[in-house]
Write a protein that holds these residues in place. Sequence first.
Motif, PDB file in Angstrom:
ATOM      1  N   TYR A   9      11.773 -10.057 -10.258  1.00 19.94           N
ATOM      2  CA  TYR A   9      10.832  -9.572 -11.268  1.00 19.94           C
ATOM      3  C   TYR A   9      10.162  -8.280 -10.797  1.00 19.94           C
ATOM      4  O   TYR A   9      10.025  -7.325 -11.560  1.00 19.94           O
ATOM      5  N   LEU A  10       9.768  -8.252  -9.536  1.00 14.48           N
ATOM      6  CA  LEU A  10       9.135  -7.056  -8.981  1.00 14.48           C
ATOM      7  C   LEU A  10      10.077  -5.856  -9.072  1.00 14.48           C
ATOM      8  O   LEU A  10       9.680  -4.771  -9.479  1.00 14.48           O
ATOM      9  N   LYS A  11      11.348  -6.073  -8.742  1.00 10.09           N
ATOM     10  CA  LYS A  11      12.339  -4.992  -8.837  1.00 10.09           C
ATOM     11  C   LYS A  11      12.519  -4.557 -10.292  1.00 10.09           C
ATOM     12  O   LYS A  11      12.672  -3.375 -10.573  1.00 10.09           O
ATOM     13  N   GLU A  12      12.454  -5.533 -11.192  1.00  5.05           N
ATOM     14  CA  GLU A  12      12.607  -5.244 -12.623  1.00  5.05           C
ATOM     15  C   GLU A  12      11.472  -4.357 -13.128  1.00  5.05           C
ATOM     16  O   GLU A  12      11.717  -3.351 -13.788  1.00  5.05           O
ATOM     17  N   ILE A  13      10.222  -4.729 -12.795  1.00  5.22           N
ATOM     18  CA  ILE A  13       9.085  -3.947 -13.307  1.00  5.22           C
ATOM     19  C   ILE A  13       8.912  -2.615 -12.573  1.00  5.22           C
ATOM     20  O   ILE A  13       8.313  -1.699 -13.101  1.00  5.22           O
ATOM     21  N   SER A  14       9.464  -2.512 -11.363  1.00  5.76           N
ATOM     22  CA  SER A  14       9.309  -1.271 -10.596  1.00  5.76           C
ATOM     23  C   SER A  14      10.319  -0.214 -11.036  1.00  5.76           C
ATOM     24  O   SER A  14      10.140   0.964 -10.730  1.00  5.76           O
ATOM     25  N   GLY A  15      11.373  -0.658 -11.699  1.00  8.09           N
ATOM     26  CA  GLY A  15      12.414   0.287 -12.103  1.00  8.09           C
ATOM     27  C   GLY A  15      13.054   0.964 -10.902  1.00  8.09           C
ATOM     28  O   GLY A  15      13.457   2.119 -10.970  1.00  8.09           O
ATOM     29  N   ILE A  19       8.412   2.379  -3.404  1.00 10.11           N
ATOM     30  CA  ILE A  19       7.009   2.556  -2.989  1.00 10.11           C
ATOM     31  C   ILE A  19       6.118   1.620  -3.803  1.00 10.11           C
ATOM     32  O   ILE A  19       5.238   0.957  -3.254  1.00 10.11           O
ATOM     33  N   PHE A  20       6.367   1.537  -5.110  1.00 11.54           N
ATOM     34  CA  PHE A  20       5.617   0.628  -5.978  1.00 11.54           C
ATOM     35  C   PHE A  20       5.803  -0.815  -5.512  1.00 11.54           C
ATOM     36  O   PHE A  20       4.837  -1.565  -5.403  1.00 11.54           O
ATOM     37  N   LYS A  22       6.590  -1.930  -2.539  1.00 14.84           N
ATOM     38  CA  LYS A  22       5.883  -2.148  -1.268  1.00 14.84           C
ATOM     39  C   LYS A  22       4.384  -2.286  -1.491  1.00 14.84           C
ATOM     40  O   LYS A  22       3.743  -3.146  -0.885  1.00 14.84           O
ATOM     41  N   LYS A  23       3.828  -1.451  -2.371  1.00 16.04           N
ATOM     42  CA  LYS A  23       2.387  -1.526  -2.664  1.00 16.04           C
ATOM     43  C   LYS A  23       2.033  -2.876  -3.271  1.00 16.04           C
ATOM     44  O   LYS A  23       1.032  -3.485  -2.901  1.00 16.04           O
ATOM     45  N   MET A  24       2.845  -3.335  -4.223  1.00 16.27           N
ATOM     46  CA  MET A  24       2.584  -4.628  -4.868  1.00 16.27           C
ATOM     47  C   MET A  24       2.651  -5.758  -3.842  1.00 16.27           C
ATOM     48  O   MET A  24       1.798  -6.641  -3.847  1.00 16.27           O
ATOM     49  N   LEU A  25       3.642  -5.715  -2.964  1.00 17.33           N
ATOM     50  CA  LEU A  25       3.763  -6.752  -1.933  1.00 17.33           C
ATOM     51  C   LEU A  25       2.579  -6.720  -0.978  1.00 17.33           C
ATOM     52  O   LEU A  25       2.089  -7.769  -0.567  1.00 17.33           O
ATOM     53  N   GLU A  26       2.130  -5.514  -0.636  1.00 15.55           N
ATOM     54  CA  GLU A  26       0.967  -5.396   0.252  1.00 15.55           C
ATOM     55  C   GLU A  26      -0.272  -6.009  -0.395  1.00 15.55           C
ATOM     56  O   GLU A  26      -1.058  -6.678   0.278  1.00 15.55           O
ATOM     57  N   ILE A  27      -0.440  -5.777  -1.695  1.00 14.48           N
ATOM     58  CA  ILE A  27      -1.581  -6.357  -2.414  1.00 14.48           C
ATOM     59  C   ILE A  27      -1.488  -7.878  -2.367  1.00 14.48           C
ATOM     60  O   ILE A  27      -2.478  -8.563  -2.075  1.00 14.48           O
ATOM     61  N   VAL A  28      -0.301  -8.413  -2.640  1.00 15.85           N
ATOM     62  CA  VAL A  28      -0.105  -9.874  -2.611  1.00 15.85           C
ATOM     63  C   VAL A  28      -0.406 -10.406  -1.214  1.00 15.85           C
ATOM     64  O   VAL A  28      -1.138 -11.391  -1.057  1.00 15.85           O
ATOM     65  N   LYS A  29       0.123  -9.737  -0.192  1.00 16.42           N
ATOM     66  CA  LYS A  29      -0.083 -10.188   1.201  1.00 16.42           C
ATOM     67  C   LYS A  29      -1.552 -10.168   1.595  1.00 16.42           C
ATOM     68  O   LYS A  29      -2.013 -11.028   2.341  1.00 16.42           O
ATOM     69  N   LYS A  30      -2.293  -9.183   1.089  1.00 16.82           N
ATOM     70  CA  LYS A  30      -3.702  -9.047   1.434  1.00 16.82           C
ATOM     71  C   LYS A  30      -4.562 -10.042   0.658  1.00 16.82           C
ATOM     72  O   LYS A  30      -5.419 -10.714   1.224  1.00 16.82           O
ATOM     73  N   GLU A  31      -4.327 -10.130  -0.658  1.00 12.31           N
ATOM     74  CA  GLU A  31      -5.216 -10.909  -1.519  1.00 12.31           C
ATOM     75  C   GLU A  31      -4.914 -12.400  -1.532  1.00 12.31           C
ATOM     76  O   GLU A  31      -5.842 -13.201  -1.634  1.00 12.31           O
ATOM     77  N   LEU A  32      -3.641 -12.790  -1.463  1.00 10.54           N
ATOM     78  CA  LEU A  32      -3.294 -14.206  -1.614  1.00 10.54           C
ATOM     79  C   LEU A  32      -3.998 -15.106  -0.598  1.00 10.54           C
ATOM     80  O   LEU A  32      -4.613 -16.093  -1.002  1.00 10.54           O
ATOM     81  N   PRO A  33      -3.969 -14.790   0.703  1.00 14.48           N
ATOM     82  CA  PRO A  33      -4.667 -15.678   1.655  1.00 14.48           C
ATOM     83  C   PRO A  33      -6.162 -15.801   1.368  1.00 14.48           C
ATOM     84  O   PRO A  33      -6.732 -16.886   1.488  1.00 14.48           O
TER      85      PRO A  33
END
Length: 106
Positions: A9-15, A19-20, A22-33
């Motif tokens: 899904y992330l690859k789908e929305i990033s087109g 960089i997008f 990686k940024k989304m994953l970083e947000i998930v990694k930071k906020e989820l815990p």
Amino acid sequence: MMEKPNLNYLKEISGGDIIFEKKMLEIVKKELPEEIKSYKNFIELQNYNQAAEIVHKIKHKISILGLEKSYQVAIDYEEELKKKNIDSKVQFENILKVMVNFISKV
């Protein structure tokens, strides 16, 4: 059987924008815990409305990680919590474990 997180899904929305992604994953990694910690705290305090708000935030991360069935569990659990019902708690917390395990490896 638990569905497995993926980046489809992330690859789908990033087109294809790496960089997008990686940024989304970083947000998930930071906020989820942090969100999981808040969620567990509110559950312990039996503050189910606040817990429902955190589940709402986590729900978006569930969809980003391609967990379609789990997303529905989160929707249902959020509504349950608003009624002070925690029937889906174990199922939801298992989803959290799968997500944490996944993001620790990507």
